[in-house]
Scaffold this active site. Structure first.
Site, short mmCIF file in Angstrom:
data_model
loop_
_atom_site.label_atom_id
_atom_site.label_comp_id
_atom_site.label_asym_id
_atom_site.label_seq_id
_atom_site.Cartn_x
_atom_site.Cartn_y
_atom_site.Cartn_z
N HIS A 191 0.87 -1.17 0.00
CA HIS A 191 0.00 0.00 0.00
C HIS A 191 0.91 1.22 0.00
O HIS A 191 1.99 1.21 0.61
CB HIS A 191 -0.84 0.09 1.27
CG HIS A 191 -1.68 -1.11 1.58
ND1 HIS A 191 -1.17 -2.24 2.14
CD2 HIS A 191 -3.00 -1.32 1.45
CE1 HIS A 191 -2.16 -3.11 2.33
NE2 HIS A 191 -3.27 -2.58 1.92
N GLU A 202 -10.49 -6.99 -4.48
CA GLU A 202 -10.26 -8.06 -3.50
C GLU A 202 -11.48 -8.18 -2.61
O GLU A 202 -11.70 -7.33 -1.75
CB GLU A 202 -9.01 -7.73 -2.66
CG GLU A 202 -8.76 -8.77 -1.60
CD GLU A 202 -7.46 -8.54 -0.86
OE1 GLU A 202 -6.48 -8.08 -1.48
OE2 GLU A 202 -7.43 -8.77 0.37
N GLU A 211 -8.69 -13.82 -1.75
CA GLU A 211 -7.90 -14.15 -0.55
C GLU A 211 -8.58 -15.30 0.18
O GLU A 211 -9.76 -15.20 0.55
CB GLU A 211 -7.79 -12.92 0.36
CG GLU A 211 -7.12 -13.28 1.68
CD GLU A 211 -6.69 -12.09 2.51
OE1 GLU A 211 -6.40 -11.02 1.95
OE2 GLU A 211 -6.67 -12.23 3.75
N HIS A 251 -10.38 -14.57 3.45
CA HIS A 251 -11.61 -13.80 3.22
C HIS A 251 -12.72 -14.73 2.74
O HIS A 251 -13.87 -14.61 3.16
CB HIS A 251 -11.38 -12.71 2.16
CG HIS A 251 -10.44 -11.62 2.62
ND1 HIS A 251 -10.07 -10.58 1.82
CD2 HIS A 251 -9.81 -11.41 3.80
CE1 HIS A 251 -9.25 -9.77 2.48
NE2 HIS A 251 -9.08 -10.28 3.68
N ASP A 304 -4.48 -13.96 -2.89
CA ASP A 304 -3.80 -13.62 -1.66
C ASP A 304 -3.67 -14.91 -0.86
O ASP A 304 -4.65 -15.46 -0.34
CB ASP A 304 -4.59 -12.57 -0.87
CG ASP A 304 -4.05 -11.17 -1.13
OD1 ASP A 304 -3.33 -10.97 -2.12
OD2 ASP A 304 -4.35 -10.26 -0.33
N ASP A 328 -10.33 -12.47 10.46
CA ASP A 328 -9.24 -12.66 9.54
C ASP A 328 -7.95 -12.94 10.31
O ASP A 328 -7.40 -12.03 10.94
CB ASP A 328 -9.11 -11.30 8.81
CG ASP A 328 -8.47 -11.40 7.47
OD1 ASP A 328 -8.33 -12.49 6.94
OD2 ASP A 328 -8.11 -10.32 6.94
N ASP A 378 -0.40 -12.49 1.69
CA ASP A 378 -1.10 -11.59 2.60
C ASP A 378 -1.29 -12.34 3.91
O ASP A 378 -2.39 -12.71 4.31
CB ASP A 378 -2.45 -11.17 2.00
CG ASP A 378 -3.05 -10.00 2.78
OD1 ASP A 378 -2.48 -9.64 3.83
OD2 ASP A 378 -4.09 -9.47 2.35
#
Lengths: 436, 436, 436, 436
Positions: free
Chosen positions: B102, B232, B268, B271, B296, B307, B339
């Site tokens: 990021h 995402e 992900e 997720h 991810d 998470d 991730d």
């Protein structure tokens, strides 16, 4: 069977909130106007034939517990006709003008499709007569999950013969819906999904499902049936994964296969909570996608991971549900079908009435609460104010798709750090609760 | 900081499955060919800067636990540059050619956008140099969730100033992505959702989000950035409901707003499981919608409702994930971004290596297992056979949309009760396990 | 800081259910008698210092959002004293006579235990003075989870030095509790659990925890502190598994280690729902085990898998909670502590008041509903009747443990197939709802 | 029925990991010694009569799918005897020496208890003969949940007549267990719980359940049955809340009512995961409470909220399960009962064999993995080292209950800030995976 099916039960009347009579409405007053419409036109309550007249109380760990006096223990056509009379007495005593059924609920299945169709015709004729002019099916559907032939799915079965059989069954059910003047036709794909991806060709199955729906649209037009076609999402159970998982998943499927204008959704609250959303969320998702068609009025247990199909008794939840319905301008031609069943342990005939009265009163109370919220106005005002920075020239540019990143960067640099006010959630909750 | 950041850690090498060396690959052999491609080309592993270099070990109930020796306790640009050098030493020692970040991970935020952008430029210049010719960002993204200005969302904030600020930040991050040669650009809408529908105008927020994405597509074209745009999905956390709930929900959004050809998904695993699906399910859903873009690579705890971003160590799950990747023909220009974070209690520098090695080996082992399954062929054959009744004339008619209900009914009547063979799930599971 | 902390906020008064004033009680009327006790004696409301005065709005994905005007940005002892004055003004304006805190909430931690204790003493002296004669801690506790030293647990840490440090910290906190006249002392074992069983010796850790509690009992007696010791169960978060999972798990632990007479439980509703029960269930479980001591009054989101610590606003839930409290004869010396926090997005000072008023009114409304249910009597009568077959001679024999299998078989053979009446759940729900 | 029931199926043999034969063991080699014991003595595999011989494939949304060739469609005693012969052929072909059943699985229920008992006696006589000297029941139990009389519970029914009937049924089942030489006797309280607390007197029900168990203990002694009594916890389904929720809840119940020395637990993995724990967790909880008695070997789907009773095929889970078993020194007199069923869609006779072989091989593979972990030693060493600070003088004082808070505070002050090393979870996971 002679005479009344429910001899001790009177026609259920509205007695108002102070009544202690379990066999009276305290909140539902059919002809009372709320927010410009009669309560009965907002609600369009429907009784689900399968739960109320075919529910046995059986569960995976236990045998049937309900033995209604009018049942003779057979699955004959004669019994089916008698049961249908019980259904209409029930509807009339409740003052409900809609009913819902699967083909196989109302008439016995048979070893050939021809014979099953004949059984169905015989019972439908009785229903047609009993319906008279005031009562109609809110929806009709084909039961494509009970029979072992559907164990791998119906439209998504790995067997082409099952696909054809399912098509034939839906064809007939649509004809019946048309004949009885049903307001809508529902698809619930209980077996349209998978138990394991290891032995499943999901892509091929989804394509088949789309073809099936396309054929249904064509047939509907062909026979001139005007009822809305509805998909009823459910995330899982009996399958590990049902293709119509939730409103958004169903909308994506409809869009992908060019069916978005031909279908709406029948949202069931208990299904929604099993998929991880609040019922209100999925009603809003359907509404914002233009496909909120009807509601299966029930509720689940927040600590239970399967479909309990309970009658909704939570006033807060009912108020949220009615918020969506009012925003949608009502549900017609859809309505509220009580896809809800007595607890297995509730075995008195009067329990059938108590449960429906309770469910109807809960939603009626929800509607009255929404009216209070609207009259008060402060919740809507709180939301309006929250977004008022978009009710500006630049807001309009953004919403029109005319604000590109360069323009927005320019504004961001010009404005500096934005002020971000409180979200006031606790105040919103306080206002909401004050209407309950 | 002088010399090496990881002085005791050698370049990680492949030593094969019998090695007991925690600092060696047992299954990942970058240049070995599997199923016609080098392992590194199947995997395209990437290190996540935020977890590995900015993760503090803090959680809602606890303070930071990681105090890497190269950190000086400041959030200065100088520290950011030094940290970037640690990152590249880490990548080089692992033998990984991709990294993800990021904007605010790599360079300090500031009280004005101008200053924040200047900080970013300074650090990006260092990164650009350290990248050399072999290393690139797998993806870049803008951090639109940490700063309090984003508490009501970024593209879906109720404040127009925040919308503009977010646009400016994404604009800059896309420029950085372009400059560094990033393969893709990711949007994770951590705050694009709601905490309560009572104070939220969901319809308006979704429209704003669509406008934002449309502007991003336009800007990407304008600057000539060729990287894929990725969304995402995540169901919730930090919001109660995130708009990009899962693959199907995201696909519906993209279709509704005409963006389906401009975006793919970055799935992900953790997720996905939080949204009630297996990771494999959502990978397949994305693939079948033509939008499987990147992964991810992490995993959750099956008994935990948030998470956990753990490194995947489950061989069965990894094999299922790789099944989708192989069916997709790989992920390029996407790849596998870790991730994933060290457990809060893992505080040794070597733990960073052990965790990545373990995650890479697990997925590499998954790929090897898929190769075994494909070579063996019996699982694919089981699936092929299961659907063979559709590999017929009538199957072809159905799949071409040419079999209407009348034709199908005719067939159903002609065929009588269909035979429905066993689904052989246990056999499929046995075959699958034999490859592990 | 001069003058009032909450200058625009008046002393909150009871205005009754028709009031639209957000800063007034609609249901909570402190001195009104309900069921033979003043409302304030039933409720014993307490403000949680950590949420209300130390909550920052930070979450795992976002920075602090609350910047109360009285905060100077430091963690100094001077700031701690000023903040304490804000706390007492808040209590006084709400009309609440109890407060709860962790040692580290009210005074700054320090690099040595001596210094931390000295800080604590200084702030406690201020609190003692501000308490006057009307206000006291409902409970005190030691914060054994924030500091990184506790990352592997406190009493269950793998490090003996941490165990000792935790003991020293609890010792001091118990002294403070005694000094301030706290009604109870709470243990919440946020880190007493595990992230993975692979690296954990659970048996040894549980033994250590028991030794720690035994030492606490001994020390309590030694210093003459009469407050009840309470364990606060939680299933998980931050750990994957917390040893005090729920009421039954905690009771088993207490029984196994001979501590069942020395501890009661502090049940938190949001913790309970995370463990898969309704709040009412765990309150009843605690009550039936004789260990219902106090309640952390909050609620979770039914679709969210982590602790949201919301203020309870659900009237049905509040009524169920109050049913347990009334059956327990109240909670004293425990009470209702608002372990509840403003949403991250609620950033106005008045939101602190609104949230507490809403939470207090909700529980007060629950109490009023229970009074209605008791007055009506029909729900209790329904339950009494359901079990009346045990209010017989043979029922008495069974309940006295005098009916062996041979005798029971004899009865079963004599009686033949037993009649099993309806469970009347829908009627019970209808009666319950009518009181809301 | 003449001749073999499974004519095409040979005696299942061990062929080793490279075999591709679905009808052979790849990992389970009954007489091979692992960790000092024959595999069959570690495993003590048992076939569950109800799933394997009475499972119909019916589910709440579908009819029976299994139509085994030896079934004649009746529920007669003659059919029960024939089916019993199929069972023993199945056991012999699998090479399994244990079986489990409910009274009503093996013999038809009847309208009177006398007649039902007579049916049972007739079938038990056949079973006794077929058992010969090598085969015995791992456990026996009474089916106290299917019949509608048990809809409110058995020992916890609100009807005293049902309590007596249940006692009579358990009495008989214990006699049968004794007669057949069963190793243990199990109580699964499928209906011992509630659907709603509104109509339930939980305290009274729990007292009744305790009285029932006390009577069972007395009767066991009276008839000289030496088998262990086992409680099988399950959190819910069919009830919303089952009283034997999990291992800790069951242990608390046993302790509260003085039954902890008379019962152990039969832990079912799928039940455990439904209660929010890993299977390994509850096995360890039972073990640490001294009550790990037996295991129902199955697994659930991590995304499914009901009991799927699948055969375990996850190697990692199996290894964790076997870790507990090895630590427990085995399970005898308990064992591994396959409380697992074919998927509804698996309808071939051979699927019964494939599923059991797969389940047995998975656990056998788990045992082999544990042996590898033990031989390697590094995981145990990692854990030992983690707690070594307690293997000291002060650690010994603490563990002996001799370290009071004053002493510990002294130490804490003396030692200063404790050093807290990394928890090394990722390393532990890497080591664990390397054994799979």
């Amino acid at each position: 069977w002679e005479g009344e099916f429910f001899p001790g039960i009177p026609k259920i009347k509205y007695e108002g909130p102070t009544s202690k009579n379990p066999l009276a409405y305290k909140w539902y007053n059919a002809d009372e106007e709320i927010l410009g419409k009669k309560m009965k036109d907002w609600m369009r309550f429907s009784v689900a034939y399968w739960h109320t007249f075919r529910g046995t109380g059986g569960d995976p760990f236990g045998a049937a517990t309900k033995h209604w006096p009018w049942e003779d223990g057979t699955d004959s056509v004669a019994m089916a006709k008698r049961r249908m009379r019980a259904n209409f007495e029930f509807l009339n005593k409740l003052g409900v003008e809609w009913w819902c059924f699967h083909d196989r609920d109302i008439a016995p299945d048979a070893s050939t499709l021809e014979e099953a169709n004949a059984n169905l015709d015989e019972v439908v004729a009785v229903a047609k007569e009993l319906q008279g002019t005031k009562i109609k099916p809110l929806w009709v559907t084909a039961q494509l999950f009970m029979h072992p032939r559907y164990m791998h799915g119906a439209a998504t079965s790995s067997e082409v013969g099952v696909y054809a059989y399912a098509a034939a069954q839906v064809k007939k059910a649509m004809e019946v819906a048309h004949h009885l003047g049903a307001a809508t036709y529902v698809f619930w794909g209980g077996r349209e999904g998978y138990q394991s991806l290891l032995n499943t060709d999901m892509g091929r199955e989804l394509d088949h499902m789309a073809r099936f729906f396309q054929a249904a649209v064509a047939y509907k037009k062909k026979i001139g049936f005007n009822g809305t076609l509805l998909i009823e999402p459910k995330p899982q159970e009996p399958t590990k994964h049902q293709y119509d998982w939730d409103a958004a998943t169903s909308a994506n499927f409809l869009r992908k296969y060019g069916l978005i204008d031909d279908f709406k959704l029948n949202i069931e609250c208990n299904h929604v909570t099993l998929s991880g959303h609040s019922c209100h969320h999925d009603l809003e998702t359907a509404r914002l996608n233009g496909i909120l068609g009807s509601i299966d009025a029930n509720t689940g247990d927040p600590q239970v991971g399967w479909d309990t199909d309970q009658f909704m008794t939570d006033i807060g939840e009912a108020t949220m549900v009615m918020l969506s319905v009012v925003r949608n301008g009502g549900l017609a031609p859809g309505g509220f079908n009580f896809d809800a069943k007595l607890r297995r342990e509730s075995t008195d005939v009067e329990d059938l009435f108590i449960a429906h009265i309770s469910g109807m009163d809960t939603l009626a109370r929800g509607l009255r609460n929404v009216a209070k919220l609207i009259e008060d106005g402060s919740l809507a005002e709180l939301v309006r104010k929250r977004y008022q920075s978009f009710d500006t020239e630049i807001g309009a540019l953004i919403e029109a798709g005319k604000a590109d990143f360069e323009y927005l960067e320019e504004k961001a640099l010009e404005w500096g750090e934005p002020k971000v006010p409180s979200g006031k959630q606790e105040l919103a909750e306080m206002i909401f609760q004050s209407a309950l």
